[in-house]
Design a protein around this motif. Sequence first.
Motif, PDB file in Angstrom:
ATOM      1  N   ALA A   2       0.760  -1.206  -0.108  1.00 51.32           N
ATOM      2  CA  ALA A   2       0.179   0.024   0.040  1.00 51.32           C
ATOM      3  C   ALA A   2       0.987   1.219  -0.042  1.00 51.32           C
ATOM      4  O   ALA A   2       1.744   1.263   0.808  1.00 51.32           O
ATOM      5  CB  ALA A   2      -0.741  -0.024   1.320  1.00 51.32           C
ATOM      6  N   ASP A   3       0.511   2.204  -0.975  1.00 53.88           N
ATOM      7  CA  ASP A   3       1.397   3.362  -0.920  1.00 53.88           C
ATOM      8  C   ASP A   3       0.699   4.395  -1.424  1.00 53.88           C
ATOM      9  O   ASP A   3      -0.367   4.234  -1.927  1.00 53.88           O
ATOM     10  CB  ASP A   3       2.365   3.144  -1.798  1.00 53.88           C
ATOM     11  CG  ASP A   3       1.913   3.094  -3.204  1.00 53.88           C
ATOM     12  OD1 ASP A   3       2.164   4.168  -4.151  1.00 53.88           O
ATOM     13  OD2 ASP A   3       1.907   2.329  -3.787  1.00 53.88           O
ATOM     14  N   THR A   4       1.032   5.722  -1.013  1.00 54.27           N
ATOM     15  CA  THR A   4       0.342   6.853  -1.350  1.00 54.27           C
ATOM     16  C   THR A   4       1.351   7.918  -1.595  1.00 54.27           C
ATOM     17  O   THR A   4       2.407   8.015  -1.132  1.00 54.27           O
ATOM     18  CB  THR A   4      -0.707   7.423   0.057  1.00 54.27           C
ATOM     19  OG1 THR A   4      -1.292   8.472  -0.509  1.00 54.27           O
ATOM     20  CG2 THR A   4       0.146   7.671   1.065  1.00 54.27           C
ATOM     21  N   ASN A   5       0.915   8.856  -2.553  1.00 58.23           N
ATOM     22  CA  ASN A   5       1.597   9.786  -3.128  1.00 58.23           C
ATOM     23  C   ASN A   5       1.104  11.179  -3.474  1.00 58.23           C
ATOM     24  O   ASN A   5       0.135  11.102  -3.838  1.00 58.23           O
ATOM     25  CB  ASN A   5       2.566   9.396  -4.236  1.00 58.23           C
ATOM     26  CG  ASN A   5       3.489  10.420  -4.965  1.00 58.23           C
ATOM     27  OD1 ASN A   5       3.184  11.125  -5.817  1.00 58.23           O
ATOM     28  ND2 ASN A   5       4.757  10.148  -4.423  1.00 58.23           N
ATOM     29  N   ARG A   6       1.851  12.233  -2.932  1.00 58.86           N
ATOM     30  CA  ARG A   6       1.175  13.553  -3.350  1.00 58.86           C
ATOM     31  C   ARG A   6       2.241  14.367  -4.170  1.00 58.86           C
ATOM     32  O   ARG A   6       3.003  14.628  -3.490  1.00 58.86           O
ATOM     33  CB  ARG A   6       0.640  14.205  -2.104  1.00 58.86           C
ATOM     34  CG  ARG A   6       0.232  15.691  -2.282  1.00 58.86           C
ATOM     35  CD  ARG A   6      -0.645  16.201  -1.138  1.00 58.86           C
ATOM     36  NE  ARG A   6      -1.665  15.690  -0.926  1.00 58.86           N
ATOM     37  CZ  ARG A   6      -2.275  15.963   0.215  1.00 58.86           C
ATOM     38  NH1 ARG A   6      -2.131  16.892   0.966  1.00 58.86           N
ATOM     39  NH2 ARG A   6      -3.771  15.440   0.198  1.00 58.86           N
ATOM     40  N   THR A   7       1.994  15.017  -5.229  1.00 59.21           N
ATOM     41  CA  THR A   7       2.825  15.928  -5.758  1.00 59.21           C
ATOM     42  C   THR A   7       2.145  17.038  -6.440  1.00 59.21           C
ATOM     43  O   THR A   7       1.072  16.901  -6.877  1.00 59.21           O
ATOM     44  CB  THR A   7       3.497  14.927  -6.758  1.00 59.21           C
ATOM     45  OG1 THR A   7       4.683  15.790  -7.492  1.00 59.21           O
ATOM     46  CG2 THR A   7       2.589  14.479  -7.847  1.00 59.21           C
ATOM     47  N   PRO A  37      -0.985  27.596 -17.155  1.00 59.40           N
ATOM     48  CA  PRO A  37      -0.141  28.400 -16.261  1.00 59.40           C
ATOM     49  C   PRO A  37      -0.306  28.105 -14.829  1.00 59.40           C
ATOM     50  O   PRO A  37      -0.191  29.138 -14.213  1.00 59.40           O
ATOM     51  CB  PRO A  37      -0.857  29.901 -16.829  1.00 59.40           C
ATOM     52  CG  PRO A  37      -2.419  29.526 -16.814  1.00 59.40           C
ATOM     53  CD  PRO A  37      -2.369  28.001 -17.415  1.00 59.40           C
ATOM     54  N   GLN A  38      -0.643  27.066 -14.219  1.00 61.44           N
ATOM     55  CA  GLN A  38      -0.778  26.735 -12.830  1.00 61.44           C
ATOM     56  C   GLN A  38      -0.367  25.318 -12.544  1.00 61.44           C
ATOM     57  O   GLN A  38       0.070  24.476 -13.491  1.00 61.44           O
ATOM     58  CB  GLN A  38      -2.311  26.683 -12.585  1.00 61.44           C
ATOM     59  CG  GLN A  38      -2.912  25.757 -13.271  1.00 61.44           C
ATOM     60  CD  GLN A  38      -4.675  25.879 -12.852  1.00 61.44           C
ATOM     61  OE1 GLN A  38      -4.753  26.765 -12.035  1.00 61.44           O
ATOM     62  NE2 GLN A  38      -5.302  25.301 -13.597  1.00 61.44           N
ATOM     63  N   TRP A  39       0.092  25.269 -11.106  1.00 57.63           N
ATOM     64  CA  TRP A  39       0.231  23.962 -10.497  1.00 57.63           C
ATOM     65  C   TRP A  39      -0.920  23.184 -10.173  1.00 57.63           C
ATOM     66  O   TRP A  39      -1.804  23.640  -9.448  1.00 57.63           O
ATOM     67  CB  TRP A  39       1.246  24.175  -9.376  1.00 57.63           C
ATOM     68  CG  TRP A  39       2.600  24.707  -9.930  1.00 57.63           C
ATOM     69  CD1 TRP A  39       3.106  26.144 -10.243  1.00 57.63           C
ATOM     70  CD2 TRP A  39       4.000  23.867 -10.426  1.00 57.63           C
ATOM     71  NE1 TRP A  39       4.198  26.124 -10.702  1.00 57.63           N
ATOM     72  CE2 TRP A  39       4.787  24.731 -10.726  1.00 57.63           C
ATOM     73  CE3 TRP A  39       4.052  22.632 -10.110  1.00 57.63           C
ATOM     74  CZ2 TRP A  39       6.341  24.277 -11.020  1.00 57.63           C
ATOM     75  CZ3 TRP A  39       5.504  22.310 -10.384  1.00 57.63           C
ATOM     76  CH2 TRP A  39       6.413  22.898 -10.981  1.00 57.63           C
ATOM     77  N   ILE A  40      -1.124  22.095 -10.610  1.00 55.28           N
ATOM     78  CA  ILE A  40      -2.110  21.114 -10.043  1.00 55.28           C
ATOM     79  C   ILE A  40      -1.367  20.140  -8.984  1.00 55.28           C
ATOM     80  O   ILE A  40      -0.703  19.390  -9.355  1.00 55.28           O
ATOM     81  CB  ILE A  40      -2.630  20.619 -11.268  1.00 55.28           C
ATOM     82  CG1 ILE A  40      -3.470  21.447 -12.113  1.00 55.28           C
ATOM     83  CG2 ILE A  40      -4.017  19.740 -10.689  1.00 55.28           C
ATOM     84  CD1 ILE A  40      -3.977  20.966 -13.296  1.00 55.28           C
ATOM     85  N   ARG A  41      -2.220  20.098  -7.689  1.00 56.58           N
ATOM     86  CA  ARG A  41      -1.888  19.257  -6.803  1.00 56.58           C
ATOM     87  C   ARG A  41      -2.629  18.031  -7.041  1.00 56.58           C
ATOM     88  O   ARG A  41      -3.931  17.812  -7.189  1.00 56.58           O
ATOM     89  CB  ARG A  41      -2.319  19.628  -5.453  1.00 56.58           C
ATOM     90  CG  ARG A  41      -1.711  18.796  -4.130  1.00 56.58           C
ATOM     91  CD  ARG A  41      -2.254  19.348  -2.807  1.00 56.58           C
ATOM     92  NE  ARG A  41      -3.717  19.135  -2.788  1.00 56.58           N
ATOM     93  CZ  ARG A  41      -4.280  19.538  -1.610  1.00 56.58           C
ATOM     94  NH1 ARG A  41      -3.492  20.055  -0.639  1.00 56.58           N
ATOM     95  NH2 ARG A  41      -5.665  19.216  -1.482  1.00 56.58           N
ATOM     96  N   ASN A  70      -6.227  18.407  -6.981  1.00 53.88           N
ATOM     97  CA  ASN A  70      -6.763  19.598  -6.177  1.00 53.88           C
ATOM     98  C   ASN A  70      -7.781  19.045  -5.216  1.00 53.88           C
ATOM     99  O   ASN A  70      -7.400  18.092  -4.500  1.00 53.88           O
ATOM    100  CB  ASN A  70      -7.277  20.782  -7.172  1.00 53.88           C
ATOM    101  CG  ASN A  70      -6.235  21.247  -7.902  1.00 53.88           C
ATOM    102  OD1 ASN A  70      -4.982  21.267  -7.505  1.00 53.88           O
ATOM    103  ND2 ASN A  70      -6.405  22.036  -9.041  1.00 53.88           N
ATOM    104  N   GLN A  71      -8.718  19.739  -5.267  1.00 50.97           N
ATOM    105  CA  GLN A  71     -10.010  19.533  -4.056  1.00 50.97           C
ATOM    106  C   GLN A  71     -11.068  18.575  -4.681  1.00 50.97           C
ATOM    107  O   GLN A  71     -12.008  18.515  -4.206  1.00 50.97           O
ATOM    108  CB  GLN A  71     -10.226  20.652  -3.449  1.00 50.97           C
ATOM    109  CG  GLN A  71      -9.204  21.684  -2.630  1.00 50.97           C
ATOM    110  CD  GLN A  71      -8.697  20.810  -1.553  1.00 50.97           C
ATOM    111  OE1 GLN A  71      -9.471  20.025  -0.967  1.00 50.97           O
ATOM    112  NE2 GLN A  71      -7.398  20.864  -1.446  1.00 50.97           N
ATOM    113  N   GLY A  72     -10.625  18.028  -5.992  1.00 52.11           N
ATOM    114  CA  GLY A  72     -11.873  17.222  -6.451  1.00 52.11           C
ATOM    115  C   GLY A  72     -12.074  15.898  -6.047  1.00 52.11           C
ATOM    116  O   GLY A  72     -11.392  15.435  -4.973  1.00 52.11           O
TER     117      GLY A  72
END
Length: 475
Positions: A107-112, A118-122, A331-333
């Motif tokens: 099990a693994d999780t990753n956030r980048t 023109p934007q950064w998407i989490r 993002n927050q989707g």
Amino acid sequence: MARFLAQSVIMLGLLFAGRIVSAQKAPAAPERPWDAPSGQQLKAPARPAPAFTPDPSKPYTLPELVNIAEQNNPDTRVAWENAKARAADLGVSKASLYPTLAAMALADTNRTNIFFSPQWIRQTTGTFSPTLAMDYIIFDFGRRLQDVAISRSNLLAANFLFNDTHRKTIFQVMEAYYKVLDSKGQEEAQEANLKNAQTVQAAAEARLHEGLATLPDVLEARSAAAQADYDLQAAIGATEIAHGDLATALGISPTSQFQVESIQDLTIPQEIPDTVETSINRALEQRPDLMQQVEQLRAAGAEIKVAKTAYLPTLSFDGFGGLSRSNGQQNQGPSIYSTNQETWDARLSLTWNLFDGFARENRLARARADQKQAAAQVDAIRDQVENQVWSAYSTARTALRQQKAAAALLASASESYDAALQSYNYGVRSQIDVVSAQRTLAAARTADVTARTNLLTGVAALAFQTGDLLHAKGP
């Protein structure tokens, strides 16, 4: 409150550390013995309850005592556990011939942050994968088989060591048993000597009362009786010590009370049936310590083969397979989940070590030196076995001749004493002649008991050196 608790914890830690440090200090000076720190009780653990409790009223035979020692002596248990450990080593070596299969749950999780102009998407992702992984060495030019051969030889060596421990335990019991019989026989002989000396003393005092003997004659007889009593007390003490040695060989407390047979009840060998050449050949075939060294020689030969396989490549397979379920969020989707997907990975590897700083060369040189050392030890033990059997055979033959001579001496001394005492009562022989005959009879009794036990011990020692103790139906 929190500060008080913190200070208390620190103080307890310092006190505990201080006790540890003080317990590890060396003696303060070389001229005084070391004293244990105050408050510490350093003592050996209590003796466990014995597995056998002897019956004080039963006279035990030698075979019964040998069986007790084999079950109760700690040396046999040590050798047994060692053999069991070597058997486990063999199982570990055989396990390397099979593949390794493991169940895993990954099990693994990753956030980048991903740049989409023109934007950064989490972006956040997660994966859960239950899988099965397998690792298997397909071919290694017999390296694992040689490891199995080494473990098998070590197991056989441990088994032979176990047998040799039994051989030594049996002989230890037999030797201690015969010492008890010797000391008890000496005690009985000294009791008979004391009775004879007291008889001579009574005869001398009677003749002095009738005016047929002098006071020096009575004093000489009293001195002989006192000497016989002194020898009897020494024999009693020797019996107690020999009894404790036998109890220790049995694995029980020296204070345990039990009885043994009398030496008069044992059959004395009349001859040694085998020749010394036959005895030596039999020892070379069945001595467990020699067989143990032979197995160590075989293990050393397998070590050389293992060292040679290090120059060759190894073909192995490893991989895993299972299911995977993932989820992702930007993002927050909302989180989006995937369906279960099959996942696998398989690799076939050919590994060939080309250079390792000459470690393989040195391992091979060490293995060859160990093999030559083991071969030399086999030769040395073989020479020792031959010499030990030769010495034991000569000792047994000498003891056989001495026993026959001691029996003839006892018979002659008994007749001489009886004749001297009878002649003294008739006034034909002097007091000196009777005391001299009594002392000769005392020495003959002692020699007869010693010769008997020496013969029994010598025959047992010959069986010990040839290895017959492990194959005899009874000691």
